[in-house]
Design an enzyme around this catalytic site. Structure first.
Site, mmCIF file in Angstrom:
data_model
loop_
_atom_site.group_PDB
_atom_site.id
_atom_site.type_symbol
_atom_site.label_atom_id
_atom_site.label_comp_id
_atom_site.label_asym_id
_atom_site.label_seq_id
_atom_site.Cartn_x
_atom_site.Cartn_y
_atom_site.Cartn_z
ATOM 1 N N LYS A 1 0.819 -1.217 0.000
ATOM 2 C CA LYS A 1 0.000 0.000 0.000
ATOM 3 C C LYS A 1 0.859 1.277 0.000
ATOM 4 O O LYS A 1 0.404 2.333 -0.437
ATOM 5 C CB LYS A 1 -0.941 0.004 1.214
ATOM 6 C CG LYS A 1 -1.970 -1.139 1.194
ATOM 7 C CD LYS A 1 -2.705 -1.244 2.524
ATOM 8 C CE LYS A 1 -3.698 -2.391 2.552
ATOM 9 N NZ LYS A 1 -4.285 -2.594 3.917
ATOM 10 N N TYR B 1 -2.319 0.425 11.717
ATOM 11 C CA TYR B 1 -3.762 0.399 12.003
ATOM 12 C C TYR B 1 -4.044 0.889 13.422
ATOM 13 O O TYR B 1 -3.484 1.892 13.839
ATOM 14 C CB TYR B 1 -4.336 -1.012 11.750
ATOM 15 C CG TYR B 1 -3.826 -1.595 10.462
ATOM 16 C CD1 TYR B 1 -4.163 -0.998 9.254
ATOM 17 C CD2 TYR B 1 -2.961 -2.684 10.427
ATOM 18 C CE1 TYR B 1 -3.680 -1.491 8.059
ATOM 19 C CE2 TYR B 1 -2.469 -3.181 9.231
ATOM 20 C CZ TYR B 1 -2.837 -2.576 8.063
ATOM 21 O OH TYR B 1 -2.351 -3.050 6.892
HETATM 22 N N1 GLN Z 1 -4.376 -8.428 1.484
HETATM 23 C C1 GLN Z 1 -4.642 -8.269 2.884
HETATM 24 C C2 GLN Z 1 -6.110 -7.979 3.142
HETATM 25 O O1 GLN Z 1 -6.703 -7.272 2.411
HETATM 26 C C3 GLN Z 1 -3.776 -7.183 3.416
HETATM 27 C C4 GLN Z 1 -4.033 -6.872 4.876
HETATM 28 C C5 GLN Z 1 -2.783 -6.564 5.636
HETATM 29 O O2 GLN Z 1 -1.676 -6.888 5.252
HETATM 30 N N2 GLN Z 1 -2.973 -5.975 6.796
HETATM 31 O O3 GLN Z 1 -6.689 -8.441 4.079
#
Ligand code: GLN
Length: 313
Positions: free
Chosen positions: A67, A243
């Site tokens: 991301k 997060y």
């Molecule tokens: N591809 C994962 C999802 O969408 C990515 C989430 C993550 O790495 N926190 O759940």
């Protein structure tokens, strides 16, 4: 300054002795197969050296760390218009939470929660087919790491696609507010493929170095983004990269960083280095348990916290 060549192997052996390793992600079946005893770390410095230890040459799924790369690409494409569709505030909620989206009318809190990353991916799709955008993201990551061997793990992408009901729900929900411009299926298909990029710690540390160096990769000399944009991405990594555990991570570690459910973390020490760590076991917020501890100890040993009252050189 203490030597990385001494610190990294010590970290690897002290962490190998720990029995609290967290649990590997199981909601993406392919990730549940990963050996939880793996541990790798690599540090790429602005001075041009890459120091690594443990399983630093083994590939893992970068997942949400991707991301950071899609955000850099999308800002290049849309500029600050992107911020009309996604916010810049920590969410205080889990990475795949849907609850805030209703209150905030389909505009996700930040580009690192899943909903925000889906909007970023949607913005990259403008005028393109999903396979072109997946190719564009992959080329960008290869360019950053200066390594053409980096690729998408198709099995991981298919595995996530087959269990992606919640992300699909997020995408549909935002589509209902008009904040996704493409069909949810196309956005999700592109998203799971960029999350499924495999990298090792050395490649990831090299790929992140431009963020530590004002937008320019000192290993290759390539200019990637402007210094202002690099600073802003670092700010978002610090405030939103973990997060609902971002505040705790800033408190314990104190550098911009981004985690992924594959167990990787990319940490940025502005002006000094980029660090990639990988330990597949996750804590209750979905961040690498031992990866966080490793960064905590490394940053402490090197006095690398961005909150330390001195020049980080
Ligand atoms: N591809 C994962 C999802 O969408 C990515 C989430 C993550 O790495 N926190 O759940």
């Amino acid at each position: 300054m203490p030597h990385l060549q001494e610190i990294l192997p010590k970290l690897v052996s002290s962490l190998a002795a720990r029995s609290d390793r967290g649990s590997v992600a199981t909601y993406i079946p392919e990730l549940a197969k990963v050996d939880p005893t793996k541990f790798g770390i690599a540090v790429a410095t602005l001075a041009g050296s890459v120091v690594a230890a443990g399983n630093a040459d083994e590939l893992f799924s970068i997942q949400s760390i991707s991301k950071v790369f899609t955000l850099a690409l999308a800002l290049g494409k849309c500029g600050d218009m992107l911020w009309t569709r996604v916010g810049r505030e920590p969410s205080g909620n889990r990475f795949n939470s849907i609850v805030q989206l209703e209150y905030e009318k389909g505009v996700p809190r930040n580009p690192f929660v899943n909903a925000g990353a889906l909007v970023v991916t949607d913005s990259l799709l403008a005028g393109h087919e999903p396979r072109e955008v997946i190719g564009e993201i992959l080329r960008f990551v290869r360019f950053l790491a200066d390594d053409d061997t980096i690729s998408v793990n198709r099995a991981v992408a298919a595995s996530e696609q087959s269990t992606a009901s919640r992300n699909m729900a997020l995408a549909h929900y935002m589509h209902s507010f008009g904040n996704l411009q493409h069909a949810p299926q196309r956005v999700l298909g592109t998203y799971v493929h960029h999350c499924a990029i495999d990298m090792n710690c050395r490649q990831l540390a090299a790929a992140g170095l431009f963020l530590a160096a004002g937008g320019r990769n000192p290993l290759t000399g390539h200019s990637v983004i402007s210094p202002l944009r690099a600073r802003r991405i670092n700010a978002l990594m610090l405030t939103c990269g973990h997060y609902d555990a971002s505040g705790d991570f800033a408190f314990r570690v104190g550098i911009p960083s981004k985690s992924g459910v594959g167990g990787g973390i990319l940490g940025i020490v502005p002006g000094v280095a980029s660090v990639a760590v990988w330990s597949p076991g996750l804590d209750s917020s979905g961040n690498s348990h031992l990866g966080t501890i490793a960064l905590e100890e490394l940053v402490q040993a090197m006095d690398w916290s961005v909150f330390a009252p001195r020049a980080h050189a």
